[in-house]
Structures are given as structure tokens and as C-alpha cells.
Design an enzyme around this catalytic site. Sequence first.
Site, short mmCIF file in Angstrom:
data_model
loop_
_atom_site.label_atom_id
_atom_site.label_comp_id
_atom_site.label_asym_id
_atom_site.label_seq_id
_atom_site.Cartn_x
_atom_site.Cartn_y
_atom_site.Cartn_z
CE1 TYR A 148 0.57 0.62 4.54
CE2 TYR A 148 -0.38 -1.59 4.53
CZ TYR A 148 0.30 -0.58 5.18
OH TYR A 148 0.72 -0.75 6.48
CB CYS A 149 1.16 4.34 0.51
SG CYS A 149 1.55 6.10 0.27
N PRO A 150 2.59 2.63 -2.50
CG PRO A 150 2.20 1.79 -4.65
CD PRO A 150 1.50 2.19 -3.37
CE LYS A 161 5.62 0.70 1.80
NZ LYS A 161 4.82 1.37 0.75
#
Length: 279
Positions: A148-150, A161
Amino acid sequence: MSEGILLLGQDEWRLIDQSGFNPHFHALQSFAIDDTLCMSVGRGYSPAVARAWVHPKTIVLGIQDTKLSELQEGLAYLDGLNYEWIVRNSGGLAVALDEGVLNISLIFPDTEKGIDINKGYDSMWSLIKLMFQDLGKEIVAKEIVGSYCPGSYDLSIGGKKFAGISQRRIRKGIAVQIYLCVTGSGYERAEIVRDFYRHAKYDAPSKFVFPDVHPEVMASLSELYGLDLTIQSVMLRFLNALKNVSGKMYASHLHGEELQWFQAYYERMIERNKKYKDI
């Protein structure tokens, strides 16, 4: 010595520690505090600031997330899980906060020539590497597809991550912010963000691109190191690392004119969020 570490070597760091869990400390306040500190540091009212903060279960949405075709369905899903949610005052996409996620903000004064945006990101990456250098695993900065939110400054170990970095610049002040998944399950946090996007129809035709979240690419530091880390133990690492590369450090809180600036930024955050919910 890398440019990132050089930027950490401020003559003086003002420390604002809000890492103790407080169920009444709302994320709207945090983003207003960082904007206040950006103004304060940019004006020379304050030296560089290092702030640590923790919030109860909250999904922080970026402005782009408000363009989801079925946003209200996604928000109703979060309400059903008893998650708070806010729309922050900057770009990027949804991230998950809770009592096992430590957020760190480094707020620098800009230089006459201007601090390059990558140098800001590198400063935070350098700090995190220093914090965990004794544990012997490489911390990589590159986009983790499926997270998420890469972004290009996703921090990962072994392809999983555990952190994401963002930046905000206001009036000669630069805030570099990171969330560190310290404890708990990175997979479970990612599941919540994934399901929010599914309810909000992230894959509907749109000029905006939203992440197809794959929870298996996310993990916490405790999971990655196989250690029983805590917010408090990681805070100690943070303070020691910053102390080792900088000069003086002292504890503080908002004061003087900052209290007025905070109120103005906080009211802006409330107004922004009133578009999406009753506050």
C-alpha cells in the site's frame, strides 16, 4: 559520508516525543503539528525538529484516494471495523496506523540553494539504517509492487516492505515523514487497506491509478528480524542514532506563536475532512 547522513548532522535537534500511546490523540492533530513545525523551522523560529508519534487504529488517506469511484462504500467498511480515517493534506495513498506503528518526522530548514527532494528521502533512509545496523540485514529503498502507498522510497528487507517515506514542504521548512511497522502483522494491516480499496472500487475506470494490494509483500520489523521489538525499544534506537550523528538534542513541545499556527492548521485539516464526514 552520505549526503543523507550529512543532513542528519544538524547543530541542534529539538525533540518532540508523542510516541506514548494515547487513544485520544487524533491523526488530524499530527498533520497540523507537522505543518506548524515546518513553518516554525522555515522561519527560523525553531531549530530542526525530530518528532515521534503513534496513533490508535487509523487509515490515513491521500488526496488521490478521495477520487475513488465508491469512496463512501470504502469508508463505511472502515467504520464497520472501528477504524478512524482521515484525509491528509498531501498526496500519496492510504496507509494504516495503529499502536504498533511508529511515525517519525524530521523537519529541516531549507538551504539557500534548496535541499534536493531525494536528499530529504535519503536522510530518513540513512537514519533507519543506522537504527538497525547492529541486526545485520540490508534495508533496501525501492518500490515494492503490491504494497500500500507504493513509492520509490519504500523500505524493505528481503523484498517485504515495513516502511514508507513521504515529504511535505511549507515556507522553507521540509518535513520528511516515515511510518515504521514495528509490531503486529504487516499482512493483516495490508488486508485492511486492500479490502478498503476493493469496497471503494479501486479498479473502476478512472484517470487515477490505485494500488492492487498484495498483503504478502508487507511485514513488521518484529516479523522481519524475528525479535520482540516494541515502540519503546525502537524509540531508543532512534534517539541513539540521531544523537550519534548530530550535536545537541533537547526535549520540547509546541510553544509561543506555534500554538496559534497550530490552531490555524488544525482548523484547515478539520475543514478538509468535513467534506467526507461529520466532525
